[in-house]
Design a protein around this motif. Structure first.
Motif, PDB file in Angstrom:
ATOM      1  N   ARG A 110      14.039   9.879  23.837  1.00 11.15           N
ATOM      2  CA  ARG A 110      15.178   9.763  22.928  1.00 11.15           C
ATOM      3  C   ARG A 110      15.928  11.089  22.834  1.00 11.15           C
ATOM      4  O   ARG A 110      15.397  12.157  23.122  1.00 11.15           O
ATOM      5  N   VAL A 111      17.189  11.024  22.411  1.00  9.59           N
ATOM      6  CA  VAL A 111      18.011  12.220  22.243  1.00  9.59           C
ATOM      7  C   VAL A 111      17.567  12.912  20.960  1.00  9.59           C
ATOM      8  O   VAL A 111      17.475  12.283  19.911  1.00  9.59           O
ATOM      9  N   ARG A 112      17.299  14.216  21.061  1.00  5.89           N
ATOM     10  CA  ARG A 112      16.835  14.977  19.896  1.00  5.89           C
ATOM     11  C   ARG A 112      17.852  16.050  19.555  1.00  5.89           C
ATOM     12  O   ARG A 112      18.449  16.657  20.447  1.00  5.89           O
ATOM     13  N   ARG A 113      18.008  16.299  18.272  1.00  6.67           N
ATOM     14  CA  ARG A 113      18.987  17.277  17.809  1.00  6.67           C
ATOM     15  C   ARG A 113      18.365  18.667  17.771  1.00  6.67           C
ATOM     16  O   ARG A 113      17.224  18.838  17.332  1.00  6.67           O
ATOM     17  N   LEU A 114      19.115  19.646  18.263  1.00  9.12           N
ATOM     18  CA  LEU A 114      18.694  21.035  18.184  1.00  9.12           C
ATOM     19  C   LEU A 114      19.412  21.683  17.009  1.00  9.12           C
ATOM     20  O   LEU A 114      20.568  21.381  16.728  1.00  9.12           O
ATOM     21  N   LEU A 115      18.727  22.596  16.345  1.00  4.01           N
ATOM     22  CA  LEU A 115      19.243  23.199  15.127  1.00  4.01           C
ATOM     23  C   LEU A 115      19.687  24.633  15.398  1.00  4.01           C
ATOM     24  O   LEU A 115      18.861  25.498  15.680  1.00  4.01           O
ATOM     25  N   MET A 116      20.990  24.854  15.344  1.00  4.98           N
ATOM     26  CA  MET A 116      21.565  26.179  15.508  1.00  4.98           C
ATOM     27  C   MET A 116      22.703  26.338  14.513  1.00  4.98           C
ATOM     28  O   MET A 116      23.193  25.353  13.962  1.00  4.98           O
ATOM     29  N   HIS A 117      23.129  27.577  14.306  1.00  6.48           N
ATOM     30  CA  HIS A 117      24.266  27.821  13.432  1.00  6.48           C
ATOM     31  C   HIS A 117      25.538  27.263  14.070  1.00  6.48           C
ATOM     32  O   HIS A 117      25.695  27.267  15.288  1.00  6.48           O
ATOM     33  N   LYS A 118      26.444  26.807  13.224  1.00  8.53           N
ATOM     34  CA  LYS A 118      27.666  26.176  13.701  1.00  8.53           C
ATOM     35  C   LYS A 118      28.495  27.122  14.570  1.00  8.53           C
ATOM     36  O   LYS A 118      29.066  26.714  15.580  1.00  8.53           O
TER      37      LYS A 118
END
Length: 153
Positions: free
Chosen positions: A80-88
């Motif tokens: 599945r597609v997973r979201r990566l967490l970074m600053h905008k």
């Protein structure tokens, strides 16, 4: 990276062969509980994984995390597609480079930093066939020099 709380789970070795890695960034990854347990066991594969930016979010595609054995109904789709967490602002910067300069975002490694699961994402430019040949020739030359030095000593 010599941190005592830094434990590499998986590396994408093919990335250094296929791409020139210009920069690398650290990103968190959004996982479910059973996925984290499976990652801790080292059951993931980064071989075909790539990252994309859609709707202002950084997403990792085709990263395979094997289903957790005791997970039963809580297991999710392995690819599945997973979201990566970074600053905008970092995501916007990467988006600009990917769109204008022809770079690709490739996950290089997955590791635990303390209790948090992190992904090192590389800003990469593809190698041509002659670049790969030159890199192989350079590696072979270094190996021969090292052998000659060892023989001499």
């Amino acid at each position: 990276m010599a941190d005592s709380n830094y434990k590499v789970v998986a590396r994408n070795r093919e990335a250094s062969h296929e791409y020139f890695i210009e920069e690398s960034y650290e990103a968190g990854i959004e996982l479910t509980g059973t996925e984290v347990k499976s990652v801790r066991q080292g059951q993931l594969n980064l071989k075909d994984a790539w990252c994309g930016i859609k709707g202002g979010e950084l997403l990792v595609n085709q990263m395979h995390i094997a289903p957790y054995e005791q997970g039963n109904i809580f297991n999710r789709d392995p690819r599945r597609v997973r979201r990566l967490l970074m600053h905008k602002r970092e995501i916007r910067k990467l988006y600009g480079k990917v769109k204008q300069e022809g770079y690709a975002l490739i996950p290089l490694e997955v590791y635990f930093k303390g209790s948090l699961c992190k992904v090192r994402v590389g800003l990469c430019k593809g190698k041509k066939l002659y670049d790969k040949r030159a890199a192989a020739a350079e590696k072979d030359a270094k190996l021969q020099i090292a052998r000659a030095m060892k023989e001499r000593n």
